[in-house]
Design a protein around this motif. Structure first.
Motif, PDB file in Angstrom:
ATOM      1  N   UNK A  97      -2.459  10.819  14.497  1.00 60.38           N
ATOM      2  CA  UNK A  97      -1.940  10.945  13.018  1.00 60.38           C
ATOM      3  C   UNK A  97      -0.618  10.483  13.059  1.00 60.38           C
ATOM      4  N   UNK A  98      -0.261   9.630  11.823  1.00 54.77           N
ATOM      5  CA  UNK A  98       1.215   9.285  11.543  1.00 54.77           C
ATOM      6  C   UNK A  98       1.369   9.025  10.281  1.00 54.77           C
ATOM      7  N   UNK A  99       2.404   9.226   9.517  1.00 57.35           N
ATOM      8  CA  UNK A  99       2.754   9.038   8.334  1.00 57.35           C
ATOM      9  C   UNK A  99       3.665   7.701   8.085  1.00 57.35           C
ATOM     10  N   UNK A 100       3.262   6.937   7.323  1.00 62.83           N
ATOM     11  CA  UNK A 100       4.429   5.937   6.786  1.00 62.83           C
ATOM     12  C   UNK A 100       5.078   6.283   5.585  1.00 62.83           C
ATOM     13  N   UNK A 101       6.472   6.170   5.704  1.00 64.56           N
ATOM     14  CA  UNK A 101       7.255   6.396   4.488  1.00 64.56           C
ATOM     15  C   UNK A 101       7.930   5.126   4.136  1.00 64.56           C
ATOM     16  N   UNK A 102       8.055   4.736   3.117  1.00 67.25           N
ATOM     17  CA  UNK A 102       8.930   3.783   2.339  1.00 67.25           C
ATOM     18  C   UNK A 102      10.029   4.189   1.523  1.00 67.25           C
ATOM     19  N   UNK A 103      11.054   4.194   2.230  1.00 72.47           N
ATOM     20  CA  UNK A 103      12.455   4.601   1.548  1.00 72.47           C
ATOM     21  C   UNK A 103      13.158   3.376   1.192  1.00 72.47           C
ATOM     22  N   UNK A 104      13.277   3.125  -0.259  1.00 71.19           N
ATOM     23  CA  UNK A 104      14.016   1.897  -0.796  1.00 71.19           C
ATOM     24  C   UNK A 104      13.685   0.579  -0.051  1.00 71.19           C
ATOM     25  N   UNK A 105      12.422   0.616   0.414  1.00 77.59           N
ATOM     26  CA  UNK A 105      12.017  -0.748   0.772  1.00 77.59           C
ATOM     27  C   UNK A 105      11.851  -0.682   2.380  1.00 77.59           C
ATOM     28  N   UNK A 106      12.429   0.186   2.813  1.00 81.19           N
ATOM     29  CA  UNK A 106      12.415   0.179   4.387  1.00 81.19           C
ATOM     30  C   UNK A 106      11.181   1.102   4.716  1.00 81.19           C
ATOM     31  N   UNK A 114       1.021  -1.259  -0.016  1.00 81.93           N
ATOM     32  CA  UNK A 114      -0.131   0.092  -0.120  1.00 81.93           C
ATOM     33  C   UNK A 114       0.815   1.260   0.098  1.00 81.93           C
ATOM     34  N   UNK A 115       2.137   1.176   0.614  1.00 84.28           N
ATOM     35  CA  UNK A 115       3.019   2.052   0.337  1.00 84.28           C
ATOM     36  C   UNK A 115       4.268   2.119  -0.284  1.00 84.28           C
ATOM     37  N   UNK A 116       4.324   2.283  -1.726  1.00 85.03           N
ATOM     38  CA  UNK A 116       5.298   1.870  -2.588  1.00 85.03           C
ATOM     39  C   UNK A 116       6.546   2.535  -2.269  1.00 85.03           C
ATOM     40  N   UNK A 117       7.629   1.846  -2.765  1.00 83.20           N
ATOM     41  CA  UNK A 117       9.154   2.762  -2.493  1.00 83.20           C
ATOM     42  C   UNK A 117       8.927   3.886  -3.007  1.00 83.20           C
ATOM     43  N   UNK A 158      11.777  13.258  -1.060  1.00 85.76           N
ATOM     44  CA  UNK A 158      12.922  13.156  -2.176  1.00 85.76           C
ATOM     45  C   UNK A 158      14.111  12.280  -1.661  1.00 85.76           C
ATOM     46  N   UNK A 159      14.089  11.032  -2.065  1.00 84.37           N
ATOM     47  CA  UNK A 159      15.289  10.202  -1.414  1.00 84.37           C
ATOM     48  C   UNK A 159      14.852   9.756   0.029  1.00 84.37           C
ATOM     49  N   UNK A 160      15.868  10.258   0.909  1.00 82.39           N
ATOM     50  CA  UNK A 160      15.891  10.126   2.171  1.00 82.39           C
ATOM     51  C   UNK A 160      15.215  11.278   2.806  1.00 82.39           C
ATOM     52  N   UNK A 161      14.790  12.212   2.502  1.00 81.85           N
ATOM     53  CA  UNK A 161      14.500  13.290   2.894  1.00 81.85           C
ATOM     54  C   UNK A 161      12.930  13.765   2.777  1.00 81.85           C
TER      55      UNK A 161
END
Length: 66
Positions: free
Chosen positions: A30-39, A15-18, A60-63
């Motif tokens: 409220x939370x935000x889930x971030x997918x950075x390179x599969x993590x 549901x949260x693509x890289x 943007x990348x890791x930011x």
């Protein structure tokens, strides 16, 4: 404390693509889930200086910029 007590499933992993992020509410917060390179990373969905939602920002990348 077990992992089951520390972690909460909010959605399917696909549901949260890289390179993307998605907002959720967990335990009333409220939370935000971030997918950075599969993590996956979960953050409070609030910018500390502009008081806006991080999930409306840009990843943007890791930011994550609000």
């Amino acid at each position: 404390m077990t992992d089951a007590e520390r972690f909460h499933a909010v959605d399917r992993p696909d549901a949260v693509a890289p390179g993307t992020m998605r907002s959720y509410v967990v335990g009333g917060e409220p939370v935000v889930v971030v997918n950075v390179d599969g993590e996956f990373h979960c953050l409070e969905d609030r910018c500390s200086h502009s008081r806006s939602e991080l999930s409306t920002g840009t990843l943007r990348g890791h930011r994550l910029q609000c």
